[in-house]
Every structure is written in structure tokens, then in C-alpha cells.
Design a protein around this motif. Structure first.
Motif, PDB file in Angstrom:
ATOM      1  N   ARG A 158      -8.743  -8.831  -9.795  1.00  0.00           N
ATOM      2  CA  ARG A 158      -7.996  -7.980  -8.465  1.00  0.00           C
ATOM      3  C   ARG A 158      -6.620  -8.951  -7.918  1.00  0.00           C
ATOM      4  NH1 ARG A 158      -7.932  -7.835  -2.638  1.00  0.00           N
ATOM      5  NH2 ARG A 158      -7.671  -5.543  -1.986  1.00  0.00           N
ATOM      6  N   ASN A 159      -6.950 -10.370  -7.979  1.00  0.00           N
ATOM      7  CA  ASN A 159      -5.928 -11.159  -7.433  1.00  0.00           C
ATOM      8  C   ASN A 159      -4.679 -11.235  -8.807  1.00  0.00           C
ATOM      9  OD1 ASN A 159      -7.299 -12.067  -5.607  1.00  0.00           O
ATOM     10  ND2 ASN A 159      -7.963 -14.181  -6.361  1.00  0.00           N
ATOM     11  N   ALA A 160      -5.011 -11.029  -9.999  1.00  0.00           N
ATOM     12  CA  ALA A 160      -3.793 -10.728 -11.098  1.00  0.00           C
ATOM     13  C   ALA A 160      -3.067  -9.632 -10.535  1.00  0.00           C
ATOM     14  CB  ALA A 160      -4.303 -10.952 -12.337  1.00  0.00           C
ATOM     15  N   LEU A 161      -3.629  -8.723 -10.331  1.00  0.00           N
ATOM     16  CA  LEU A 161      -2.860  -7.271  -9.850  1.00  0.00           C
ATOM     17  C   LEU A 161      -2.187  -7.341  -8.742  1.00  0.00           C
ATOM     18  CD1 LEU A 161      -5.589  -4.569 -10.581  1.00  0.00           C
ATOM     19  CD2 LEU A 161      -3.595  -4.980 -11.982  1.00  0.00           C
ATOM     20  N   ALA A 168      -0.934   0.082  -9.511  1.00  0.00           N
ATOM     21  CA  ALA A 168      -1.286   1.612  -9.682  1.00  0.00           C
ATOM     22  C   ALA A 168      -2.545   1.442  -8.978  1.00  0.00           C
ATOM     23  CB  ALA A 168      -1.389   2.139 -11.116  1.00  0.00           C
ATOM     24  N   VAL A 169      -2.869   2.461  -7.937  1.00  0.00           N
ATOM     25  CA  VAL A 169      -4.034   2.552  -7.111  1.00  0.00           C
ATOM     26  C   VAL A 169      -5.331   2.752  -8.205  1.00  0.00           C
ATOM     27  CG1 VAL A 169      -5.295   3.854  -5.468  1.00  0.00           C
ATOM     28  CG2 VAL A 169      -2.804   3.593  -5.374  1.00  0.00           C
ATOM     29  N   ASP A 170      -5.295   3.383  -9.337  1.00  0.00           N
ATOM     30  CA  ASP A 170      -6.383   3.664 -10.123  1.00  0.00           C
ATOM     31  C   ASP A 170      -6.809   2.179 -10.544  1.00  0.00           C
ATOM     32  OD1 ASP A 170      -6.553   6.291  -9.409  1.00  0.00           O
ATOM     33  OD2 ASP A 170      -5.501   6.970 -11.427  1.00  0.00           O
ATOM     34  N   ALA A 171      -5.778   1.408 -11.190  1.00  0.00           N
ATOM     35  CA  ALA A 171      -5.986   0.185 -11.543  1.00  0.00           C
ATOM     36  C   ALA A 171      -6.876  -1.003 -10.830  1.00  0.00           C
ATOM     37  CB  ALA A 171      -4.758  -0.550 -12.278  1.00  0.00           C
ATOM     38  N   ILE A 172      -6.520  -0.924  -9.578  1.00  0.00           N
ATOM     39  CA  ILE A 172      -7.250  -1.943  -8.406  1.00  0.00           C
ATOM     40  C   ILE A 172      -8.300  -1.259  -7.936  1.00  0.00           C
ATOM     41  CG2 ILE A 172      -5.752  -1.080  -6.395  1.00  0.00           C
ATOM     42  CD1 ILE A 172      -5.397  -4.096  -5.849  1.00  0.00           C
ATOM     43  N   THR A 173      -8.242  -0.050  -7.808  1.00  0.00           N
ATOM     44  CA  THR A 173      -9.641   0.501  -7.462  1.00  0.00           C
ATOM     45  C   THR A 173     -10.759   0.359  -8.384  1.00  0.00           C
ATOM     46  OG1 THR A 173      -8.662   2.434  -6.195  1.00  0.00           O
ATOM     47  CG2 THR A 173     -10.725   2.720  -6.725  1.00  0.00           C
ATOM     48  N   VAL A 174     -10.524   0.281  -9.546  1.00  0.00           N
ATOM     49  CA  VAL A 174     -11.628  -0.060 -10.529  1.00  0.00           C
ATOM     50  C   VAL A 174     -12.480  -1.414 -10.217  1.00  0.00           C
ATOM     51  CG1 VAL A 174     -12.353  -0.451 -12.902  1.00  0.00           C
ATOM     52  CG2 VAL A 174     -11.104   1.413 -12.284  1.00  0.00           C
ATOM     53  N   TRP A 175     -11.376  -2.452  -9.939  1.00  0.00           N
ATOM     54  CA  TRP A 175     -11.754  -3.724  -9.548  1.00  0.00           C
ATOM     55  C   TRP A 175     -12.390  -4.114  -8.338  1.00  0.00           C
ATOM     56  CZ3 TRP A 175     -12.985  -6.238 -13.973  1.00  0.00           C
ATOM     57  CH2 TRP A 175     -12.251  -5.946 -15.077  1.00  0.00           C
ATOM     58  N   GLU A 176     -11.746  -3.241  -7.542  1.00  0.00           N
ATOM     59  CA  GLU A 176     -12.327  -3.189  -5.985  1.00  0.00           C
ATOM     60  C   GLU A 176     -13.646  -2.983  -5.894  1.00  0.00           C
ATOM     61  OE1 GLU A 176      -8.229  -3.060  -3.351  1.00  0.00           O
ATOM     62  OE2 GLU A 176      -9.490  -1.420  -3.754  1.00  0.00           O
ATOM     63  N   GLU A 177     -14.088  -1.839  -6.863  1.00  0.00           N
ATOM     64  CA  GLU A 177     -15.433  -1.159  -6.766  1.00  0.00           C
ATOM     65  C   GLU A 177     -16.108  -2.025  -7.378  1.00  0.00           C
ATOM     66  OE1 GLU A 177     -15.061   2.560  -8.726  1.00  0.00           O
ATOM     67  OE2 GLU A 177     -14.037   3.606  -6.993  1.00  0.00           O
ATOM     68  N   GLU A 239      -2.872  -3.993   1.524  1.00  0.00           N
ATOM     69  CA  GLU A 239      -1.517  -4.215   1.713  1.00  0.00           C
ATOM     70  C   GLU A 239      -0.836  -5.686   2.135  1.00  0.00           C
ATOM     71  OE1 GLU A 239       2.271  -2.482   4.690  1.00  0.00           O
ATOM     72  OE2 GLU A 239       0.189  -1.513   4.558  1.00  0.00           O
ATOM     73  N   GLY A 240      -2.035  -6.358   3.066  1.00  0.00           N
ATOM     74  CA  GLY A 240      -1.711  -7.713   3.513  1.00  0.00           C
ATOM     75  C   GLY A 240      -1.955  -8.536   2.165  1.00  0.00           C
ATOM     76  N   ASP A 241      -3.046  -8.355   1.303  1.00  0.00           N
ATOM     77  CA  ASP A 241      -3.201  -9.194   0.227  1.00  0.00           C
ATOM     78  C   ASP A 241      -2.064  -8.952  -0.797  1.00  0.00           C
ATOM     79  OD1 ASP A 241      -5.733  -9.568   1.406  1.00  0.00           O
ATOM     80  OD2 ASP A 241      -6.955  -8.472   0.091  1.00  0.00           O
ATOM     81  N   VAL A 242      -1.563  -7.932  -1.084  1.00  0.00           N
ATOM     82  CA  VAL A 242      -0.533  -7.791  -1.993  1.00  0.00           C
ATOM     83  C   VAL A 242       0.628  -8.794  -1.419  1.00  0.00           C
ATOM     84  CG1 VAL A 242       1.384  -6.511  -2.683  1.00  0.00           C
ATOM     85  CG2 VAL A 242      -0.770  -5.499  -2.752  1.00  0.00           C
ATOM     86  N   SER A 243       1.031  -8.796  -0.087  1.00  0.00           N
ATOM     87  CA  SER A 243       2.033  -9.780   0.365  1.00  0.00           C
ATOM     88  C   SER A 243       1.831 -11.008   0.135  1.00  0.00           C
ATOM     89  CB  SER A 243       2.251  -9.488   2.106  1.00  0.00           C
ATOM     90  OG  SER A 243       0.937  -9.822   2.673  1.00  0.00           O
TER      91      SER A 243
END
Length: 368
Positions: A158-161, A168-177, A239-243
Motif C-alpha cells: 500500500r505504501n508503494a502505491l 487505481a482504486v481497484d489496485a489499492i483496494t485489494v491491499w487495503e482489504e 487522500e491524506g496518506d497519498v499526500s
């Protein structure tokens, strides 16, 4: 889980040492720089795969050697061995077979270390205190190591993304789950042992001569808001994590806090009282592991320099109830041996070793 035989070679200033250890108390006495702490460091590496004084294996290897070796036989019949070479290679073995990981070594030899750095836990960061609880959970809950490893894998992904910026929402959602699934389980395992840990610390603190200024409250913060599940919390913080480029919430941000009357314990307790609080915490950790699995080994570096004689006696008594064995260092033999001689058998007959210039010899009266 006591060590019966210990061999150390090429480790700092210890060229070669082969020791038969007492099943309870072993004292290593000698001047500063003699090699006392190096011996404890070698046992620590055997049980964890790493030194507690250096992250670099090469700095631990004796200058005249191409590598170091630490080997031990345990009273259970197990044997552990570790080898590190100057070229960066090495191996670890359990019963002469390759160990799969450092956590496998740790599982075979639960170890508690008390040295000058141990007493900085109250002033240290959350990670320092979190690891105290995690050591206990690791040795009590068989599932913890796997769930924590899975959590770390998902966290790195997730941190790499997040660092890429556009996701891509789908890509990060997999790792968040996956992160949420393992993270929730890690938290459940921690919370499941925290109350027992809390009670054990409080009971030990009640035994302190003179007591403390007030009751020490121990709190656990899981790393995200209680009102929401982790998966939802990760989505809300995305959103805050992305920043910032990293994950700000989750079990990797958990903390264990010690307070008196709402204030950090270190702001109220004297330095001596803080040290005994840390000793109580370490002993409580060992007690929990003893109840559910096996008694750990304690490594205690220069106890007379850290605690006055009264508190040495209290801590020695605590260790005799929760540990399988203890290896203690000290400069002066009389001061180092006295707290142990006042205990009940079999803890009151320590085996004494004299350490000088890397040479370790048992007293004639203690030799087998």
C-alpha cells in the motif's frame, strides 16, 4: 528452556569459549571491556539472529576471524547454532537443520534482555513500547507471527502505491482489504493478552518496597479510531496518506502508555522508580509466557550499576519466579552475587565465571 552448554567463537574479543552453565543462575564478573556483555550479546544473536548492540554482523566478528559461531544445547534436548561470515553470508540451525527464519530461533529460545537501553522505554517512541507487547503475544499466540507478517507485506504494498501519487482504486483496494483483514486479527490477538499483561504488571508493582506515588495506569491504543473498522478507516485516510506517501493508521501505529494521574509516568516517577517499572514490565511479559508456554531466559547486563541493592533483591526475586535461567554480568563479584545468595534454593547457588580479555573461566568451586 535453560541453556546447558554454550560455545562462542570469533565473537568480538571472545576468540573461543565453551561453557557448562548452571540451570538457574550464572554470573559473569570482570572489568569493563573484558567481554561480559559480548557473551550476552552472543546468546541474544543465537535467539534472535541479531546483536542488540549493532545492526552490522561484520562489526561483531573478531578482527582476526573470518566469521563467528554461537552454539548452544538446551535442557529440552534442542540445539541452536548460528554462523556469520565476514563476506555477509551465514546460516542458522535448529537441531542441525536449517532454520527457516529468525522468528523460528526466537520461538525456540524466548529471551528477555535487561541492559541500560531497556530503561529508556518510557521516553522512547511507540514502536519501542509496542514491541514489548508484541514479544509477549508472539510467544503466547501461535497465529500472531503469520498475521503480523501478512500485515507487513500488505503495508509495504500500500505504501508503494501511495508514493506513486496516481492510484487505481481497484489496485489499492485489494491491499487495503488484506491490510485490514490481517490488521484486525493482529489487534484482536494483542487485546486478548493486554488485560492479562496489565494485571501482571500491577501485581508486581504492589510488591515494591515503599511503593510508588500512585497507581500506574497502562493503556493500549490500537492505532486507529475505535468507532470504525480498519478497512473503512484506511479508505477515509487514503487522500491524506497519498499526500504524505505512507499509511498513517493501523496496528503498526499502536502504542502502550504508562501514566500516573493522567500524566506520563516518566514525568512523575524518579529514575529509580522508572527502572523498577520497566523491570516489572519485563517480568510480567515473562510471567505471561511462562503461564502459556515456557519460562524464558533472562540476560541482565551489569545489574549492580542499574539498581540499588534493595531493588536488585526485588528484581532477583521476580526473576526466580518467572524465568527458567538467568545470565548476569557485573564488575565486582560480591555485589553481583549477593542478591542471588539471598534467594531460596536452587537460585541461591550461582555459578560464577571470571571474564578477562575475552577469556571466560568458571570458579574452581563452581566447575563441574
Amino acid at each position: 528452556m535453560a541453556l546447558t552448554r554454550l560455545l562462542v567463537a570469533g565473537f568480538r574479543n571472545i576468540q573461543h569459549a565453551e561453557l557448562l552453565l548452571d540451570s538457574k543462575v550464572n554470573l559473569f564478573c570482570g572489568p569493563n571491556g573484558a567481554g561480559k556483555t559480548s557473551l550476552l550479546e552472543a546468546v541474544h544473536m543465537l535467539a534472535t539472529g541479531r546483536s542488540f548492540r549493532s545492526r552490522q554482523h561484520r562489526s561483531v566478528i573478531q578482527h582476526s576471524s573470518r566469521g563467528l559461531t554461537v552454539f548452544a544445547e538446551l535442557e529440552t534436548g534442542y540445539s541452536l547454532g548460528i554462523e556469520r561470515l565476514t563476506d555477509g553470508s551465514g546460516r542458522a540451525r535448529i537441531n542441525q537443520r536449517p532454520a527457516e527464519s529468525s522468528s523460528q530461533l526466537a520461538s525456540c529460545l524466548p529471551l528477555q534482555l535487561i541492559n541500560s537501553n531497556s530503561f529508556d522505554v518510557l521516553d522512547g517512541g511507540p514502536g519501542v513500547r509496542r514491541r514489548l507487547l508484541d514479544w509477549t503475544v508472539f510467544h503466547v499466540e501461535p497465529m500472531f507471527a503469520r498475521e503480523w507478517k501478512n500485515y507487513q507485506i500488505a503495508l509495504r504494498q500500500r505504501n508503494a502505491l501511495l508514493r506513486r501519487g496516481k492510484i487505481a482504486v481497484d489496485a489499492i483496494t485489494v491491499w487495503e482489504e488484506q491490510l485490514a483483514h490481517s490488521g484486525e486479527r493482529v489487534n484482536i490477538l494483542r487485546e486478548g493478552r493486554f488485560q492479562e499483561f496489565q494485571s501482571a504488571v500491577s501485581a508486581l508493582l504492589c510488591e515494591l518496597p515503599g511503593g510508588l506515588p500512585g497507581p500506574v495506569e497502562i493503556g493500549y491504543r490500537r492505532g486507529w479510531r475505535k468507532e470504525t473498522d480498519l478497512c473503512t478507516a484506511l479508505q477515509e485516510s487514503r487522500e491524506g496518506d497519498v499526500s504524505l506517501g505512507h499509511t498513517r493508521i493501523g496496528p503498526h501505529r499502536a502504542d502502550v502508555r504508562f501514566t500516573l494521574a493522567g500524566e506520563p509516568a516518566q514525568h512523575i516517577l524518579s529514575r529509580g522508580q522508572q527502572k523498577m517499572l520497566v523491570c516489572a514490565v519485563r517480568t510480567a511479559m515473562a510471567e505471561l509466557v511462562s503461564r502459556h508456554r515456557t519460562q524464558p531466559v533472562f540476560l541482565v547486563d551489569d545489574l549492580p550499576a542499574e539498581l540499588d541493592e534493595t531493588n536488585q533483591q526485588v528484581f532477583a526475586h521476580w526473576i526466580s519466579r518467572s524465568a527458567s535461567q538467568v545470565l548476569v554480568t557485573g564488575i565486582e563479584e560480591g555485589m553481583t552475587i549477593r542478591p542471588w545468595q539471598r534467594l531460596e534454593a536452587p537460585w541461591n547457588h550461582p555459578r560464577v565465571f571470571h571474564v578477562e580479555h575475552g577469556n571466560i573461566n568458571a570458579e574452581p568451586s563452581a566447575a563441574l
